[in-house]
Design a protein around this motif. Structure first.
Motif, PDB file in Angstrom:
ATOM      1  N   LYS A 104      47.165  40.390  36.596  1.00  0.00           N
ATOM      2  CA  LYS A 104      46.247  39.276  36.793  1.00  0.00           C
ATOM      3  C   LYS A 104      45.168  39.306  35.715  1.00  0.00           C
ATOM      4  O   LYS A 104      44.901  40.349  35.118  1.00  0.00           O
ATOM      5  CB  LYS A 104      45.638  39.305  38.187  1.00  0.00           C
ATOM      6  CG  LYS A 104      44.741  40.474  38.496  1.00  0.00           C
ATOM      7  CD  LYS A 104      44.280  40.413  39.966  1.00  0.00           C
ATOM      8  CE  LYS A 104      43.348  41.530  40.338  1.00  0.00           C
ATOM      9  NZ  LYS A 104      42.003  41.418  39.786  1.00  0.00           N
ATOM     10  N   THR A 163      51.871  30.910  46.477  1.00  0.00           N
ATOM     11  CA  THR A 163      50.599  31.613  46.609  1.00  0.00           C
ATOM     12  C   THR A 163      50.823  32.916  47.344  1.00  0.00           C
ATOM     13  O   THR A 163      51.612  32.989  48.288  1.00  0.00           O
ATOM     14  CB  THR A 163      49.586  30.737  47.389  1.00  0.00           C
ATOM     15  OG1 THR A 163      49.394  29.519  46.661  1.00  0.00           O
ATOM     16  CG2 THR A 163      48.258  31.440  47.549  1.00  0.00           C
ATOM     17  N   THR A 217      39.119  37.677  36.656  1.00  0.00           N
ATOM     18  CA  THR A 217      39.019  37.414  38.101  1.00  0.00           C
ATOM     19  C   THR A 217      38.239  38.520  38.814  1.00  0.00           C
ATOM     20  O   THR A 217      37.974  38.413  40.014  1.00  0.00           O
ATOM     21  CB  THR A 217      40.413  37.275  38.748  1.00  0.00           C
ATOM     22  OG1 THR A 217      41.129  38.505  38.614  1.00  0.00           O
ATOM     23  CG2 THR A 217      41.205  36.133  38.129  1.00  0.00           C
ATOM     24  N   ASP A 260      45.039  44.696  35.497  1.00  0.00           N
ATOM     25  CA  ASP A 260      44.144  43.609  35.096  1.00  0.00           C
ATOM     26  C   ASP A 260      44.178  43.523  33.578  1.00  0.00           C
ATOM     27  O   ASP A 260      43.824  44.485  32.884  1.00  0.00           O
ATOM     28  CB  ASP A 260      42.730  43.893  35.594  1.00  0.00           C
ATOM     29  CG  ASP A 260      42.666  43.882  37.110  1.00  0.00           C
ATOM     30  OD1 ASP A 260      42.752  42.785  37.690  1.00  0.00           O
ATOM     31  OD2 ASP A 260      42.547  44.962  37.714  1.00  0.00           O
ATOM     32  N   ASP A 295      43.372  29.713  31.418  1.00  0.00           N
ATOM     33  CA  ASP A 295      43.331  30.349  32.743  1.00  0.00           C
ATOM     34  C   ASP A 295      42.491  31.613  32.689  1.00  0.00           C
ATOM     35  O   ASP A 295      41.650  31.860  33.544  1.00  0.00           O
ATOM     36  CB  ASP A 295      44.738  30.725  33.224  1.00  0.00           C
ATOM     37  CG  ASP A 295      45.622  29.540  33.530  1.00  0.00           C
ATOM     38  OD1 ASP A 295      45.114  28.423  33.713  1.00  0.00           O
ATOM     39  OD2 ASP A 295      46.856  29.745  33.563  1.00  0.00           O
ATOM     40  N   ARG A 326      42.564  32.284  39.361  1.00  0.00           N
ATOM     41  CA  ARG A 326      43.328  33.309  40.091  1.00  0.00           C
ATOM     42  C   ARG A 326      44.818  32.983  40.029  1.00  0.00           C
ATOM     43  O   ARG A 326      45.362  32.309  40.885  1.00  0.00           O
ATOM     44  CB  ARG A 326      42.839  33.398  41.525  1.00  0.00           C
ATOM     45  CG  ARG A 326      41.462  33.989  41.614  1.00  0.00           C
ATOM     46  CD  ARG A 326      41.088  34.283  43.057  1.00  0.00           C
ATOM     47  NE  ARG A 326      39.809  34.948  43.091  1.00  0.00           N
ATOM     48  CZ  ARG A 326      38.681  34.388  43.520  1.00  0.00           C
ATOM     49  NH1 ARG A 326      38.696  33.151  43.969  1.00  0.00           N
ATOM     50  NH2 ARG A 326      37.559  35.062  43.511  1.00  0.00           N
ATOM     51  N   THR A 327      45.424  33.501  38.977  1.00  0.00           N
ATOM     52  CA  THR A 327      46.850  33.320  38.754  1.00  0.00           C
ATOM     53  C   THR A 327      47.438  34.685  38.407  1.00  0.00           C
ATOM     54  O   THR A 327      46.728  35.542  37.890  1.00  0.00           O
ATOM     55  CB  THR A 327      47.094  32.266  37.643  1.00  0.00           C
ATOM     56  OG1 THR A 327      48.474  32.016  37.515  1.00  0.00           O
ATOM     57  CG2 THR A 327      46.526  32.706  36.323  1.00  0.00           C
ATOM     58  N   VAL A 328      48.703  34.886  38.721  1.00  0.00           N
ATOM     59  CA  VAL A 328      49.321  36.193  38.510  1.00  0.00           C
ATOM     60  C   VAL A 328      50.737  36.058  37.984  1.00  0.00           C
ATOM     61  O   VAL A 328      51.404  35.053  38.192  1.00  0.00           O
ATOM     62  CB  VAL A 328      49.369  37.039  39.814  1.00  0.00           C
ATOM     63  CG1 VAL A 328      47.984  37.398  40.284  1.00  0.00           C
ATOM     64  CG2 VAL A 328      50.158  36.336  40.905  1.00  0.00           C
ATOM     65  N   ASP A 387      43.513  34.777  47.545  1.00  0.00           N
ATOM     66  CA  ASP A 387      44.712  34.036  47.164  1.00  0.00           C
ATOM     67  C   ASP A 387      44.845  33.915  45.649  1.00  0.00           C
ATOM     68  O   ASP A 387      43.862  33.641  44.943  1.00  0.00           O
ATOM     69  CB  ASP A 387      44.697  32.637  47.776  1.00  0.00           C
ATOM     70  CG  ASP A 387      44.976  32.654  49.270  1.00  0.00           C
ATOM     71  OD1 ASP A 387      45.460  33.684  49.777  1.00  0.00           O
ATOM     72  OD2 ASP A 387      44.705  31.634  49.937  1.00  0.00           O
ATOM     73  N   TYR A 388      46.080  34.108  45.173  1.00  0.00           N
ATOM     74  CA  TYR A 388      46.441  33.950  43.771  1.00  0.00           C
ATOM     75  C   TYR A 388      47.714  33.117  43.699  1.00  0.00           C
ATOM     76  O   TYR A 388      48.592  33.247  44.553  1.00  0.00           O
ATOM     77  CB  TYR A 388      46.722  35.302  43.112  1.00  0.00           C
ATOM     78  CG  TYR A 388      45.500  36.145  42.892  1.00  0.00           C
ATOM     79  CD1 TYR A 388      44.864  36.171  41.652  1.00  0.00           C
ATOM     80  CD2 TYR A 388      44.978  36.933  43.920  1.00  0.00           C
ATOM     81  CE1 TYR A 388      43.743  36.951  41.440  1.00  0.00           C
ATOM     82  CE2 TYR A 388      43.852  37.714  43.712  1.00  0.00           C
ATOM     83  CZ  TYR A 388      43.241  37.721  42.477  1.00  0.00           C
ATOM     84  OH  TYR A 388      42.130  38.485  42.268  1.00  0.00           O
ATOM     85  N   LYS A 389      47.836  32.302  42.657  1.00  0.00           N
ATOM     86  CA  LYS A 389      49.032  31.497  42.446  1.00  0.00           C
ATOM     87  C   LYS A 389      49.923  32.192  41.419  1.00  0.00           C
ATOM     88  O   LYS A 389      49.465  32.639  40.369  1.00  0.00           O
ATOM     89  CB  LYS A 389      48.651  30.108  41.939  1.00  0.00           C
ATOM     90  CG  LYS A 389      49.805  29.152  41.824  1.00  0.00           C
ATOM     91  CD  LYS A 389      49.305  27.778  41.431  1.00  0.00           C
ATOM     92  CE  LYS A 389      50.463  26.812  41.313  1.00  0.00           C
ATOM     93  NZ  LYS A 389      49.982  25.472  40.946  1.00  0.00           N
TER      94      LYS A 389
END
Length: 191
Positions: free
Chosen positions: A134, A104, A138, A53, A76, A82-84, A111-113
């Motif tokens: 990430k 995703t 989040t 993180d 973001d 929630r993006t990775v 769920d993460y994009k």
């Protein structure tokens, strides 16, 4: 009594992020959490994954080569989207030969994009190694240690030159001195 540990988000936000003379300052969660798992589509398998993180400056401090996409943005990060970013080997495992950017994935049933894919790093570099990165925003309660000085964050600083360290150290020491003058019950010491 005595307490020691990593830094609180409030301390990082007020002392380290505003440092003058730093090229980049990044906060990373010092995690002692159990393993994280990805739940692939079309499978009941749980894929263990090493997660880190981080903030949006992580990519300015640690050198990873993006093979597709890009890091998550400051916007973001600040909004907790929630993006990775994922490692290339994980992208292959989850999505085969298809481009992972825009896809995703489910991490611990959330769920993460995927916004970027990087070349795999070395497990020996524990401060930066992961298979998935990430935004720490989040995490529910990422700032829960507000009002305290200890928390779950490590800070990494990149300077323009080694000569900048003394100026940066002085700024941190000045901040700690002000904290100690205003808090009669506690003494803060950054070892």
């Amino acid at each position: 009594s005595q307490s020691s540990g990593s830094l609180s988000y409030e301390f990082v936000k007020n002392c380290f992020y505003p440092l003058k003379g730093a090229e980049a300052v990044s906060a990373v969660v010092q995690s002692w959490e159990p393993a994280d798992y990805i739940q692939p589509e079309d499978s009941k398998e749980q894929v263990p994954v090493t997660v880190k993180d981080v903030d949006h400056n992580f990519w300015k401090v640690f050198n990873y080569d993006f093979v597709s996409g890009k890091p998550f943005t400051k916007a973001d990060f600040e909004s907790g989207i929630r993006t990775v970013v994922i490692a290339q080997s994980l992208a292959r495992k989850l999505f085969g030969g298809e481009d992972a950017v825009g896809r995703t994935l489910s991490l611990n049933f959330v769920d993460y994009k995927v916004c970027g894919v990087v070349k795999d790093g070395s497990y020996a570099l524990g401060n930066s190694f992961a298979q998935l990165w990430k935004p720490f925003t989040t995490i529910n309660g990422y700032d829960r240690n507000s009002g305290s000085y200890t928390g779950m964050y490590k800070v990494y600083i990149v300077t323009h030159s080694k000569d900048d360290f003394s100026q940066i150290t002085q700024q941190v020491n000045d901040y700690v001195r002000r904290v100690n003058l205003s808090d009669k019950d506690n003494v803060l010491d950054l070892m």
